[in-house]
Design a protein around this motif. Structure first.
Motif, PDB file in Angstrom:
ATOM      1  N   TYR A  26      31.523  20.678  23.255  1.00 37.04           N
ATOM      2  CA  TYR A  26      32.109  20.898  24.586  1.00 37.04           C
ATOM      3  C   TYR A  26      31.544  19.872  25.564  1.00 37.04           C
ATOM      4  N   ASN A  71      38.915  31.675  30.846  1.00 38.31           N
ATOM      5  CA  ASN A  71      40.159  32.285  30.371  1.00 38.31           C
ATOM      6  C   ASN A  71      41.298  32.221  31.384  1.00 38.31           C
ATOM      7  N   THR A  73      44.584  31.786  32.953  1.00 39.09           N
ATOM      8  CA  THR A  73      45.896  31.598  32.357  1.00 39.09           C
ATOM      9  C   THR A  73      46.925  32.307  33.213  1.00 39.09           C
ATOM     10  N   GLY A 109      44.582  28.651  21.730  1.00 37.39           N
ATOM     11  CA  GLY A 109      43.811  28.842  22.979  1.00 37.39           C
ATOM     12  C   GLY A 109      44.648  29.688  23.923  1.00 37.39           C
ATOM     13  N   GLU A 115      50.547  33.153  27.789  1.00 43.04           N
ATOM     14  CA  GLU A 115      51.270  31.982  27.299  1.00 43.04           C
ATOM     15  C   GLU A 115      52.164  32.361  26.109  1.00 43.04           C
ATOM     16  N   ASP A 142      42.816  32.423  19.653  1.00 41.62           N
ATOM     17  CA  ASP A 142      41.759  32.033  20.594  1.00 41.62           C
ATOM     18  C   ASP A 142      40.438  32.317  19.892  1.00 41.62           C
ATOM     19  N   ASP A 196      38.937  29.342  15.643  1.00 42.45           N
ATOM     20  CA  ASP A 196      38.114  28.383  16.368  1.00 42.45           C
ATOM     21  C   ASP A 196      38.695  26.997  16.079  1.00 42.45           C
ATOM     22  N   LEU A 197      39.215  26.367  17.112  1.00 44.53           N
ATOM     23  CA  LEU A 197      39.895  25.082  16.904  1.00 44.53           C
ATOM     24  C   LEU A 197      38.961  24.021  16.330  1.00 44.53           C
ATOM     25  N   ARG A 212      47.441  24.358  25.538  1.00 37.86           N
ATOM     26  CA  ARG A 212      47.373  23.891  26.925  1.00 37.86           C
ATOM     27  C   ARG A 212      46.035  24.268  27.567  1.00 37.86           C
ATOM     28  N   ASN A 213      45.526  23.306  28.313  1.00 42.99           N
ATOM     29  CA  ASN A 213      44.307  23.524  29.103  1.00 42.99           C
ATOM     30  C   ASN A 213      43.133  24.017  28.256  1.00 42.99           C
ATOM     31  N   GLU A 435      39.873  24.859  37.344  1.00 39.90           N
ATOM     32  CA  GLU A 435      39.951  26.180  36.712  1.00 39.90           C
ATOM     33  C   GLU A 435      38.704  26.989  37.001  1.00 39.90           C
TER      34      GLU A 435
HETATM   35  C1  LIG Z   1      41.798  27.821  30.294  1.00 37.54           C
HETATM   36  S1  LIG Z   1      42.213  28.782  28.924  1.00 37.54           S
HETATM   37  C2  LIG Z   1      43.847  28.267  28.600  1.00 37.54           C
HETATM   38  C3  LIG Z   1      44.788  29.420  28.379  1.00 37.54           C
HETATM   39  C4  LIG Z   1      46.236  29.036  28.177  1.00 37.54           C
HETATM   40  N1  LIG Z   1      46.415  28.150  27.066  1.00 37.54           N
HETATM   41  C5  LIG Z   1      46.811  28.443  29.446  1.00 37.54           C
HETATM   42  O1  LIG Z   1      46.942  27.228  29.560  1.00 37.54           O
HETATM   43  O2  LIG Z   1      47.136  29.215  30.368  1.00 37.54           O
HETATM   44  C6  LIG Z   1      41.245  28.041  27.634  1.00 37.54           C
HETATM   45  C7  LIG Z   1      41.115  28.930  26.426  1.00 37.54           C
HETATM   46  O3  LIG Z   1      40.558  28.161  25.371  1.00 37.54           O
HETATM   47  C8  LIG Z   1      39.768  29.025  24.591  1.00 37.54           C
HETATM   48  N2  LIG Z   1      38.830  28.264  23.759  1.00 37.54           N
HETATM   49  C9  LIG Z   1      37.675  27.678  24.130  1.00 37.54           C
HETATM   50  N3  LIG Z   1      37.062  27.139  23.060  1.00 37.54           N
HETATM   51  C10 LIG Z   1      37.862  27.384  21.983  1.00 37.54           C
HETATM   52  C11 LIG Z   1      37.762  27.098  20.606  1.00 37.54           C
HETATM   53  N4  LIG Z   1      36.710  26.431  20.100  1.00 37.54           N
HETATM   54  N5  LIG Z   1      38.751  27.513  19.788  1.00 37.54           N
HETATM   55  C12 LIG Z   1      39.808  28.203  20.293  1.00 37.54           C
HETATM   56  N6  LIG Z   1      39.950  28.508  21.582  1.00 37.54           N
HETATM   57  C13 LIG Z   1      38.983  28.104  22.427  1.00 37.54           C
HETATM   58  C14 LIG Z   1      39.084  29.884  25.623  1.00 37.54           C
HETATM   59  O4  LIG Z   1      38.595  31.091  25.053  1.00 37.54           O
HETATM   60  C15 LIG Z   1      40.202  30.117  26.628  1.00 37.54           C
HETATM   61  O5  LIG Z   1      40.871  31.311  26.378  1.00 37.54           O
END
Ligand SMILES: C[S@@+](CC[C@H](N)C(=O)[O-])C[C@H]1O[C@@H](n2cnc3c(N)ncnc32)[C@H](O)[C@@H]1O
Length: 634
Positions: A26, A71, A73, A109, A115, A142, A196-197, A212-213, A435
């Motif tokens: 990160y 989070n 969104t 995510g 979304e 997520d 987990d991406l 997104r985001n 955010e």
């Molecule tokens: C700002 S939100 C975006 C939500 C939605 N996609 C939107 O644009 O409205 C970011 C999301 O990424 C998720 N996230 C963070 N690290 C991640 C990971 N390693 N794998 C999957 N999701 C992750 C967070 O838990 C969070 O829910």
């Protein structure tokens, strides 16, 4: 607060090893900001201390996790992008599918699910409810389990669904008790799961991937890793939709923009191969007749070409190498006729033999890019194009190897990529700060709401207190009135007492007023003079036990009769000794003290010296006068 340093990395390693979550990929700026914030909340001053804190307070990881994973969104977040998806992209995605083919969508995510449900609404509108139920699968993933739990409930409050149009809200949500629940029959097509991406395998054969985001929270290296997973996830005609801060300018080898402004990309197939049509143009059949005459010219042109070129026959012998090739590599005219596999160029700077075989076998141009080659101390970057050469009936004559020196363009491209990356990073940081601000704002809003609630509670407590105060005030007034009345009565009583006192004092006889138990209630001045005891010494004492010169025991029958209701008058003359020790005769008359109901509530004793008889000093028998009969002592 602490600066990012070795101790911060130790903290990340600790989280990775002990809690299985890897935050190392990160972006540091946002990550340290959020960790610092959490540390401030729990009152820890540096990262090393925080590691200790995490070890002792096992629940702290969840709080930290929630602070780091933003989070934020919303339904139809960035409405313009969704409108573009609906109008332009969806028809294209659907067109690439068989009419009854299953449409696979991935919201990566997805946070609390808005979304994924936005996608469901857009697709159901495009396909109709029945077709949607039959053909669509939306995977929504997520890393945050809490967010997923919320998403699975599919229930949102009024504020959260405000961005959904009235019409869609009506159609897709059931409303109950001020909450809005996404329709159950469509909800079944949305499958939530933890992914987990950074670490987990991607979902595959995706037609529409919405991420997104989320990418913007990762550093460049981790973004690259995630992007190659997303590349793998997409079906060949799949489309990727990113957030508005995510441009992918530096990943053109994986994705190319369909509309960069709207952040919509298509997948670049790998490996890169060019279209074989180029070959057909290379040897137009109508020129065959004059070809012999032009051979020399063609040969000279080839030799003079600005590209380094080597031609190899179908059986692997060098047929030609031009001047540029001689200048660049260790080959020359002398090698013509030798097997290509014997010269260094066949395997350095890159192993070319297998690509040549591939070009032969597949009858298409094969490209090998980004080859590092050092010549005379200078580092070059080369692209090689291996083109099969065929004759009119498509049998292979050989291949031509063309070496493009792309050092300068690579340098420019790298610089551009670097600039793009910096631009992306700056933009993403801006977005993530935004955010964070949104989160902080929401937190502030909820604090304000809490304060408002507290305020309202205080107000109502205040009102209750005011009511109580008013009640107390009126009780107070009542008490005051009672008090005033009591005071009036007391002063009446005082006056009556004084009046009584005056009467008692004015009497020539000694007076003792007794209650029903014969305790002294009043004792006048004359009685004091007679017996030498003051009123304050005597009030409350049992009359018959008094140690005075009067033989009080002898009065018992007399007093008893009075107390029994016999109105009398009862008199007795007794020998007594006055306060000076002189023997005297005392006439004692007892009459009832009547209560308001007429019954005797005590007795009044009048004690007078009887001067009609002289005491003999021997204690003569008392003589009692009763019911009007007078008797006297002897
Ligand atoms: C700002 S939100 C975006 C939500 C939605 N996609 C939107 O644009 O409205 C970011 C999301 O990424 C998720 N996230 C963070 N690290 C991640 C990971 N390693 N794998 C999957 N999701 C992750 C967070 O838990 C969070 O829910």
């Amino acid at each position: 607060m602490s600066q990012p340093d070795a101790s911060f990395e130790t903290l990340l390693e600790h989280l990775k090893e002990n809690r299985g979550f890897d935050f190392t990929g990160y972006k540091r700026s946002s990550l340290t900001r959020r960790v610092d914030r959490r540390m401030l909340q729990v009152g820890v001053g540096n990262y090393a201390e925080y590691v200790d804190y995490l070890e002792v307070h096992t629940e702290e990881f969840t709080a930290l996790f929630n602070t780091i994973l933003i989070n934020v969104t919303g339904f139809f977040r960035d409405a313009e992008a969704w409108e573009y998806l609906r109008a332009e992209i969806l028809p294209r995605v659907l067109a690439a599918k068989a009419p009854d083919g299953v449409l696979r969508v991935w919201s990566a995510g997805c946070a609390s699910g808005e979304e994924a449900y936005t996608l469901a609404m857009i697709l159901a509108e495009a396909l109709g409810m029945d077709e949607f139920r039959q053909r669509v699968k939306i995977y929504a993933t997520d890393v945050d389990e809490d967010a997923l739990t919320h998403a699975r409930h599919a229930t949102y409050d009024e504020r959260q669904v405000r961005s959904v149009s009235d019409e869609l809200r009506e159609r897709y949500f059931d409303q109950a008790g001020g909450r809005f629940c996404f329709r159950k029959d469509l909800r079944r097509s949305v499958i939530f799961g933890r992914n987990d991406l950074v670490q987990d395998a991607p979902i595959s054969k995706i037609d529409l991937l919405v991420c997104r985001n989320t990418l913007m929270y990762f550093n460049a290296e981790t973004q690259s890793r995630i992007l190659s997973r997303l590349h793998f996830a997409l079906a060949p005609a799949g489309v990727l939709l990113l957030g508005k801060a995510e441009m992918l300018l530096s990943h053109a080898e994986l994705f190319l923009p369909i509309d960069l402004k709207r952040r919509v990309f298509r997948k670049v197939p790998r490996p890169v191969a060019l279209n074989g049509a180029f070959l057909a143009e290379a040897a137009p059949s109508q020129s065959r007749a004059v070809m012999g005459g032009l051979d020399l010219l063609r040969h000279a042109a080839l030799l003079a070409s600005p590209l380094a070129q080597v031609v190899i026959t179908a059986d692997g012998l060098i047929a030609l190498c031009n001047r540029q090739a001689e200048a660049l590599f260790e080959v020359s005219d002398r090698d013509v006729g030798r097997p290509f596999s014997d010269v260094v160029l066949s395997y350095r700077p890159v192993e070319l033999r297998r690509y040549i075989e591939q070009a032969h076998a597949e009858r298409r141009i094969v490209q090998v890019t980004d080859i590092e080659y050092v010549r005379g101390g200078e580092a070059l970057s080369l692209d090689v194009q291996i083109s099969p050469l065929t004759d009119a009936d498509a049998s292979v004559l050989g291949v031509t190897l063309s070496f493009h020196d792309v050092t300068e363009s690579r340098r420019l491209r790298d610089e551009l990529q670097q600039t793009n990356r910096q631009l992306e990073t700056a933009y993403e940081e801006l977005q993530s700060t935004n955010e964070e601000l949104e989160t902080t704002n929401e937190e502030l809003q909820s604090t304000v709401e809490e304060l408002e609630t507290t305020n309202e509670e205080l107000q109502s407590t205040n009102e209750e207190l005011e009511t109580m105060n008013e009640e107390l005030q009126s009780t107070n007034d009542e008490l005051q009135a009672i008090n005033d009345e009591l005071r009036d009565r007391t002063s009446d009583l005082d006056r009556a007492n004084q009046f009584l006192e005056t009467i008692l004092t004015g009497l020539r006889a000694g007076v003792a007023v007794l209650d029903v138990e014969m305790r002294v209630l009043a004792w006048n001045r004359r009685a004091e003079d007679l017996w030498g005891l003051r009123q304050d010494e005597i009030v409350g004492q049992h009359f018959l036990n008094l140690d005075i010169g009067l033989p009080t025991q002898q009065l018992r029958p007399l007093i008893r009769r009075t107390l029994a209701g016999d109105a009398g008058p009862h008199e007795i003359v007794l020998s007594a000794v006055n306060r000076r020790g002189r023997p005297i005769l005392v006439r004692v008359a007892s009459s009832p003290l009547n209560g308001t109901d007429g019954s005797a509530s005590g007795a009044i004793l009048l004690m007078e010296r009887d001067s009609s008889a002289q005491p003999d000093g021997t204690g003569s028998e008392p003589t009692e006068q009763h019911d009007g009969q007078a008797s006297s002592s002897g």
